[in-house]
Design a protein around this motif. Structure first.
Motif, PDB file in Angstrom:
ATOM      1  N   PRO A 287       0.809  -1.237   0.000  1.00 25.22           N
ATOM      2  CA  PRO A 287       0.000   0.000   0.000  1.00 25.22           C
ATOM      3  C   PRO A 287       0.835   1.276   0.000  1.00 25.22           C
ATOM      4  CG  PRO A 287      -0.801  -1.570   1.639  1.00 25.22           C
ATOM      5  CD  PRO A 287       0.532  -2.054   1.178  1.00 25.22           C
ATOM      6  N   PHE A 288       2.141   1.173   0.286  1.00 29.67           N
ATOM      7  CA  PHE A 288       2.982   2.366   0.386  1.00 29.67           C
ATOM      8  C   PHE A 288       4.036   2.414  -0.715  1.00 29.67           C
ATOM      9  CE2 PHE A 288       1.838   0.732   4.599  1.00 29.67           C
ATOM     10  CZ  PHE A 288       1.004   1.754   5.034  1.00 29.67           C
ATOM     11  N   THR A 289       3.743   1.727  -1.806  1.00 29.54           N
ATOM     12  CA  THR A 289       4.752   1.647  -2.872  1.00 29.54           C
ATOM     13  C   THR A 289       5.077   3.001  -3.479  1.00 29.54           C
ATOM     14  OG1 THR A 289       2.957   1.097  -4.400  1.00 29.54           O
ATOM     15  CG2 THR A 289       4.266  -0.730  -3.499  1.00 29.54           C
ATOM     16  N   ALA A 290       4.164   3.963  -3.342  1.00 32.43           N
ATOM     17  CA  ALA A 290       4.439   5.284  -3.904  1.00 32.43           C
ATOM     18  C   ALA A 290       5.648   5.921  -3.233  1.00 32.43           C
ATOM     19  CB  ALA A 290       3.216   6.185  -3.740  1.00 32.43           C
ATOM     20  N   SER A 291       5.830   5.608  -1.946  1.00 32.07           N
ATOM     21  CA  SER A 291       6.941   6.215  -1.220  1.00 32.07           C
ATOM     22  C   SER A 291       8.134   5.276  -1.082  1.00 32.07           C
ATOM     23  CB  SER A 291       6.480   6.654   0.178  1.00 32.07           C
ATOM     24  OG  SER A 291       5.950   5.544   0.887  1.00 32.07           O
ATOM     25  N   LEU A 292       7.881   3.966  -0.942  1.00 29.94           N
ATOM     26  CA  LEU A 292       8.963   3.016  -0.722  1.00 29.94           C
ATOM     27  C   LEU A 292       9.466   2.369  -2.001  1.00 29.94           C
ATOM     28  CD1 LEU A 292       7.729   1.231   2.533  1.00 29.94           C
ATOM     29  CD2 LEU A 292       9.383   3.080   2.316  1.00 29.94           C
ATOM     30  N   GLY A 293       8.627   2.339  -3.029  1.00 29.31           N
ATOM     31  CA  GLY A 293       9.049   1.717  -4.274  1.00 29.31           C
ATOM     32  C   GLY A 293       8.496   0.319  -4.428  1.00 29.31           C
ATOM     33  N   VAL A 294       7.817   0.071  -5.545  1.00 29.06           N
ATOM     34  CA  VAL A 294       7.185  -1.224  -5.773  1.00 29.06           C
ATOM     35  C   VAL A 294       8.228  -2.320  -5.971  1.00 29.06           C
ATOM     36  CG1 VAL A 294       7.025  -0.937  -8.276  1.00 29.06           C
ATOM     37  CG2 VAL A 294       5.356  -2.362  -7.086  1.00 29.06           C
ATOM     38  N   PHE A 295       9.409  -1.957  -6.444  1.00 29.10           N
ATOM     39  CA  PHE A 295      10.437  -2.971  -6.688  1.00 29.10           C
ATOM     40  C   PHE A 295      10.852  -3.661  -5.392  1.00 29.10           C
ATOM     41  CE2 PHE A 295      14.715  -4.558  -7.533  1.00 29.10           C
ATOM     42  CZ  PHE A 295      14.526  -5.197  -8.747  1.00 29.10           C
ATOM     43  N   LEU A 296      10.957  -2.922  -4.312  1.00 25.31           N
ATOM     44  CA  LEU A 296      11.319  -3.495  -3.023  1.00 25.31           C
ATOM     45  C   LEU A 296      10.262  -4.495  -2.564  1.00 25.31           C
ATOM     46  CD1 LEU A 296      12.997  -3.664  -0.429  1.00 25.31           C
ATOM     47  CD2 LEU A 296      11.738  -1.660   0.414  1.00 25.31           C
ATOM     48  N   SER A 297       8.994  -4.112  -2.679  1.00 21.13           N
ATOM     49  CA  SER A 297       7.911  -5.011  -2.276  1.00 21.13           C
ATOM     50  C   SER A 297       7.943  -6.304  -3.076  1.00 21.13           C
ATOM     51  CB  SER A 297       6.554  -4.318  -2.469  1.00 21.13           C
ATOM     52  OG  SER A 297       6.458  -3.154  -1.695  1.00 21.13           O
ATOM     53  N   ASP A 298       8.065  -6.185  -4.383  1.00 19.49           N
ATOM     54  CA  ASP A 298       8.050  -7.372  -5.237  1.00 19.49           C
ATOM     55  C   ASP A 298       9.275  -8.260  -4.990  1.00 19.49           C
ATOM     56  OD1 ASP A 298       5.706  -6.508  -6.322  1.00 19.49           O
ATOM     57  OD2 ASP A 298       6.614  -5.591  -8.088  1.00 19.49           O
ATOM     58  N   THR A 299      10.418  -7.661  -4.704  1.00 18.69           N
ATOM     59  CA  THR A 299      11.608  -8.452  -4.413  1.00 18.69           C
ATOM     60  C   THR A 299      11.448  -9.242  -3.124  1.00 18.69           C
ATOM     61  OG1 THR A 299      13.021  -6.840  -5.547  1.00 18.69           O
ATOM     62  CG2 THR A 299      14.098  -8.356  -4.019  1.00 18.69           C
ATOM     63  N   LEU A 300      10.892  -8.619  -2.082  1.00 18.15           N
ATOM     64  CA  LEU A 300      10.694  -9.301  -0.810  1.00 18.15           C
ATOM     65  C   LEU A 300       9.680 -10.440  -0.936  1.00 18.15           C
ATOM     66  CD1 LEU A 300      10.633  -6.248   1.639  1.00 18.15           C
ATOM     67  CD2 LEU A 300      12.444  -7.953   1.381  1.00 18.15           C
ATOM     68  N   VAL A 301       8.571 -10.177  -1.632  1.00 21.74           N
ATOM     69  CA  VAL A 301       7.568 -11.225  -1.830  1.00 21.74           C
ATOM     70  C   VAL A 301       8.162 -12.378  -2.632  1.00 21.74           C
ATOM     71  CG1 VAL A 301       5.376 -11.770  -2.957  1.00 21.74           C
ATOM     72  CG2 VAL A 301       5.597  -9.673  -1.626  1.00 21.74           C
ATOM     73  N   SER A 302       8.902 -12.070  -3.682  1.00 22.02           N
ATOM     74  CA  SER A 302       9.523 -13.107  -4.502  1.00 22.02           C
ATOM     75  C   SER A 302      10.536 -13.907  -3.692  1.00 22.02           C
ATOM     76  CB  SER A 302      10.209 -12.469  -5.720  1.00 22.02           C
ATOM     77  OG  SER A 302       9.284 -11.765  -6.522  1.00 22.02           O
ATOM     78  N   ALA A 303      11.321 -13.221  -2.862  1.00 16.17           N
ATOM     79  CA  ALA A 303      12.321 -13.906  -2.047  1.00 16.17           C
ATOM     80  C   ALA A 303      11.661 -14.826  -1.026  1.00 16.17           C
ATOM     81  CB  ALA A 303      13.213 -12.880  -1.342  1.00 16.17           C
ATOM     82  N   GLY A 304      10.577 -14.363  -0.398  1.00 20.35           N
ATOM     83  CA  GLY A 304       9.876 -15.200   0.569  1.00 20.35           C
ATOM     84  C   GLY A 304       9.300 -16.449  -0.056  1.00 20.35           C
ATOM     85  N   TYR A 305       8.682 -16.277  -1.210  1.00 17.98           N
ATOM     86  CA  TYR A 305       8.112 -17.430  -1.910  1.00 17.98           C
ATOM     87  C   TYR A 305       9.210 -18.391  -2.363  1.00 17.98           C
ATOM     88  CZ  TYR A 305       6.835 -19.826  -6.251  1.00 17.98           C
ATOM     89  OH  TYR A 305       6.692 -20.765  -7.241  1.00 17.98           O
ATOM     90  N   ALA A 306      10.274 -17.876  -2.945  1.00 15.00           N
ATOM     91  CA  ALA A 306      11.359 -18.729  -3.439  1.00 15.00           C
ATOM     92  C   ALA A 306      12.029 -19.494  -2.300  1.00 15.00           C
ATOM     93  CB  ALA A 306      12.390 -17.877  -4.184  1.00 15.00           C
ATOM     94  N   LEU A 307      12.239 -18.836  -1.155  1.00 15.86           N
ATOM     95  CA  LEU A 307      12.890 -19.511  -0.032  1.00 15.86           C
ATOM     96  C   LEU A 307      11.991 -20.591   0.551  1.00 15.86           C
ATOM     97  CD1 LEU A 307      15.326 -19.746   1.755  1.00 15.86           C
ATOM     98  CD2 LEU A 307      14.419 -17.918   3.205  1.00 15.86           C
ATOM     99  N   MET A 308      10.692 -20.333   0.608  1.00 12.87           N
ATOM    100  CA  MET A 308       9.775 -21.358   1.101  1.00 12.87           C
ATOM    101  C   MET A 308       9.803 -22.581   0.190  1.00 12.87           C
ATOM    102  SD  MET A 308       7.645 -21.839   3.622  1.00 12.87           S
ATOM    103  CE  MET A 308       7.900 -23.591   3.773  1.00 12.87           C
ATOM    104  N   PHE A 309       9.839 -22.365  -1.113  1.00 13.26           N
ATOM    105  CA  PHE A 309       9.907 -23.471  -2.068  1.00 13.26           C
ATOM    106  C   PHE A 309      11.221 -24.235  -1.909  1.00 13.26           C
ATOM    107  CE2 PHE A 309      10.580 -25.542  -6.117  1.00 13.26           C
ATOM    108  CZ  PHE A 309       9.318 -25.982  -6.460  1.00 13.26           C
ATOM    109  N   LEU A 310      12.321 -23.518  -1.728  1.00 14.53           N
ATOM    110  CA  LEU A 310      13.616 -24.167  -1.545  1.00 14.53           C
ATOM    111  C   LEU A 310      13.642 -25.020  -0.282  1.00 14.53           C
ATOM    112  CD1 LEU A 310      16.307 -21.484  -2.528  1.00 14.53           C
ATOM    113  CD2 LEU A 310      16.050 -23.752  -3.502  1.00 14.53           C
ATOM    114  N   VAL A 311      13.155 -24.460   0.821  1.00 17.76           N
ATOM    115  CA  VAL A 311      13.174 -25.183   2.095  1.00 17.76           C
ATOM    116  C   VAL A 311      12.367 -26.468   1.997  1.00 17.76           C
ATOM    117  CG1 VAL A 311      12.376 -25.104   4.483  1.00 17.76           C
ATOM    118  CG2 VAL A 311      13.637 -23.168   3.537  1.00 17.76           C
ATOM    119  N   LEU A 312      11.188 -26.390   1.389  1.00 15.27           N
ATOM    120  CA  LEU A 312      10.365 -27.587   1.267  1.00 15.27           C
ATOM    121  C   LEU A 312      11.016 -28.609   0.335  1.00 15.27           C
ATOM    122  CD1 LEU A 312       7.844 -28.914   2.233  1.00 15.27           C
ATOM    123  CD2 LEU A 312       6.549 -27.786   0.433  1.00 15.27           C
ATOM    124  N   THR A 313      11.715 -28.141  -0.696  1.00 12.10           N
ATOM    125  CA  THR A 313      12.450 -29.061  -1.568  1.00 12.10           C
ATOM    126  C   THR A 313      13.531 -29.788  -0.788  1.00 12.10           C
ATOM    127  OG1 THR A 313      12.042 -27.655  -3.506  1.00 12.10           O
ATOM    128  CG2 THR A 313      13.847 -29.241  -3.655  1.00 12.10           C
TER     129      THR A 313
END
Length: 481
Positions: A287-313
């Motif tokens: 909700p605050f991407t206008a000030s923080l930057g959407v790239f940061l949000s998308d990178t964190l979400v992508s990293a969380g999802y990727a790490l969860m997939f790796l751990v389960l693998t």
């Protein structure tokens, strides 16, 4: 601090440098096949999926989603018929089909007309490359399930790292060069895979039968929620395409470095907890991407999802290694969670009509996803001790196999003996490996310890159990001669 624990700490610190060098020296013969082979296939799948996402099918995600659905169908069939077809690496037809279909799919994709792709052409390209991609993933999963925990973490994280970087570098290749690259990747992967299997000890190769088992469904539910959250964010109009490869590279590099240099001083339970703050921070900043930057949000979400997939693998490959259950079942079902990501792709189109806690649109979706992730992640935190050795007991599924072979029975008796005589977690691991007939060199490699450290562990085990030889130890746990 107990004397034994202090001794372990001193010996561990003294052997860190030599342990790292020794580990890489032992692993060097299989380093290139394991790292680059799976990385080649990761790059192939990422490049092919990106091409189908660009197909003109009336919706942004239609092409890639259809490609994923074909792969999911293959994973489902292999999981359902695993008892008939496992182990897959022994079936020459599977190897031939994977390589031929991969090359055919690559040529069809590269030679697709620049304008709208005809349906027959698209169906052939999609079917061939998706079936090949799924078969290669399962073949590599069987290889990873042959490794010890350190090997699983090291090679899988390294392959994710190299494969993601390779796909990102090659994404602008087109024309004849694209056809050559896409056709060469699966062939090189197959060659590396055969070389890697040739170096696996016969005792560690995949088995053709196993007993009944309880599937760790709550882990799949958690991954499904993360897949859904990532899919929603991925389909948002503001999603930054470069955020996903960056997120994968960051978490894969962190886990790879941990496995190579800091594994003995790292609590692995911290790794499976890390996806939660990454995902929450990413969703909370939407909700605050206008000030923080959407790239940061998308990178964190992508990293969380990727790490969860790796751990389960990591976990599922280790479960397969310990209990002999085919990864066609374990990793096949894991891959099926991608259906939640596909479902998430449909949410942004409906978000305008969503209202929650006074928020509307993207903010309401972000709040709802945050609640879902918090509830699902609670399954990873409750009721587990951080001192529990990771592996089969990592998520509390140590009793997964109800009817298993002699190996499981020996491990269970070792656990009982270890608890009755006050063995430490590391001493229990040494006890299990000795009882299972591992040689000192194999134990040192699997536990990443020096020869002197192993001897110290053995002396303390003998003292606590009141025995004097490995024969007595094996007899105590019913392992025979």
């Amino acid at each position: 601090m107990r004397e034994g624990a202090l001794t372990d700490r001193v010996e561990g610190m003294a052997g860190d440098a030599g342990g790292v060098l020794g580990r890489w020296r032992l692993a060097l013969p299989s380093l290139i096949p394991c790292f680059f082979g799976f990385a080649f296939m990761r790059a192939y799948n990422d490049l092919i999926a990106r091409r189908f996402s660009e197909a003109s099918l009336g919706a942004q995600w239609a092409g890639e989603d259809l490609y994923s659905l074909v792969m999911l169908a293959v994973f489902l069939l292999c999981a359902l018929f695993a008892r008939r077809i496992a182990p897959l690496y022994k079936r020459h037809s599977a190897w031939a089909a994977a390589m031929l279909l991969a090359v055919a799919g690559a040529l069809l994709v590269s030679a697709a007309p620049a304008a709208a792709v005809p349906w027959p052409w698209l169906a052939l390209a999609m079917g061939a490359s998706a079936v090949a991609g799924a078969l290669f993933i399962l073949l590599w999963a069987e290889l990873h399930a042959c490794l010890d925990p350190l090997g699983i973490v090291t090679y899988v994280s390294g392959a994710f790292l190299l494969g993601t970087v390779g796909a990102w570098v090659l994404q602008e290749v087109s024309g004849a060069r694209e056809a050559l690259v896409l056709a060469a990747l699966p062939l090189a992967s197959a060659g590396c895979l055969r070389a890697a299997f040739a170096r696996i000890a016969p005792v560690d190769l995949p088995r053709s039968s196993w007993g009944r088992y309880d599937f760790p469904w709550r882990l799949i539910v958690v991954l499904g929620v993360y897949e859904f959250a990532y899919g929603v964010r991925e389909a948002a109009p503001s999603f930054q395409w470069d955020a996903y490869p960056l997120g994968v590279v960051l978490v894969a590099l962190a886990v790879f470095l941990m496995a190579c240099f800091f594994l003995k001083r790292t609590d692995f339970s911290l790794v499976y907890r890390t996806p939660f703050p990454l995902m929450i921070c990413g969703l909370a900043t939407v909700p605050f991407t206008a000030s923080l930057g959407v790239f940061l949000s998308d990178t964190l979400v992508s990293a969380g999802y990727a790490l969860m997939f790796l751990v389960l693998t990591f976990l599922l490959c280790d479960l397969s290694h310990r209990y002999g259950v085919s990864v066609l079942v374990l990793c096949g079902v894991q891959e099926l969670t991608a259906v939640f990501r596909l479902a998430g792709h449909q949410v942004p189109a409906l978000s305008d009509s969503l209202s929650l806690f006074g928020m509307e649109g993207a903010a309401a979706v972000s709040a709802l996803l945050t609640v879902m992730v918090v509830l699902a992640s609670g399954l990873l935190f409750w009721g587990r001790s951080s001192s529990t050795p990771w592996g089969a007991a990592f998520f509390g599924v140590g009793a997964m196999a109800r009817e298993s072979d002699e190996r499981r029975e020996i491990v269970a008796r070792c656990a009982h003996v270890a608890e009755a005589h006050g063995l430490s977690a590391r001493e229990r691991e040494v006890l299990e490996l000795v009882a299972l007939g591992r040689t000192p060199m194999q134990i040192e490699r699997e536990l990443v310890i020096a020869n002197g450290t192993l001897k110290s562990h053995m002396q303390r085990i003998y003292q606590k159990l009141g025995i004097h030889s490995k024969r007595e130890l094996r007899a105590m746990v019913g392992a025979g001669e």
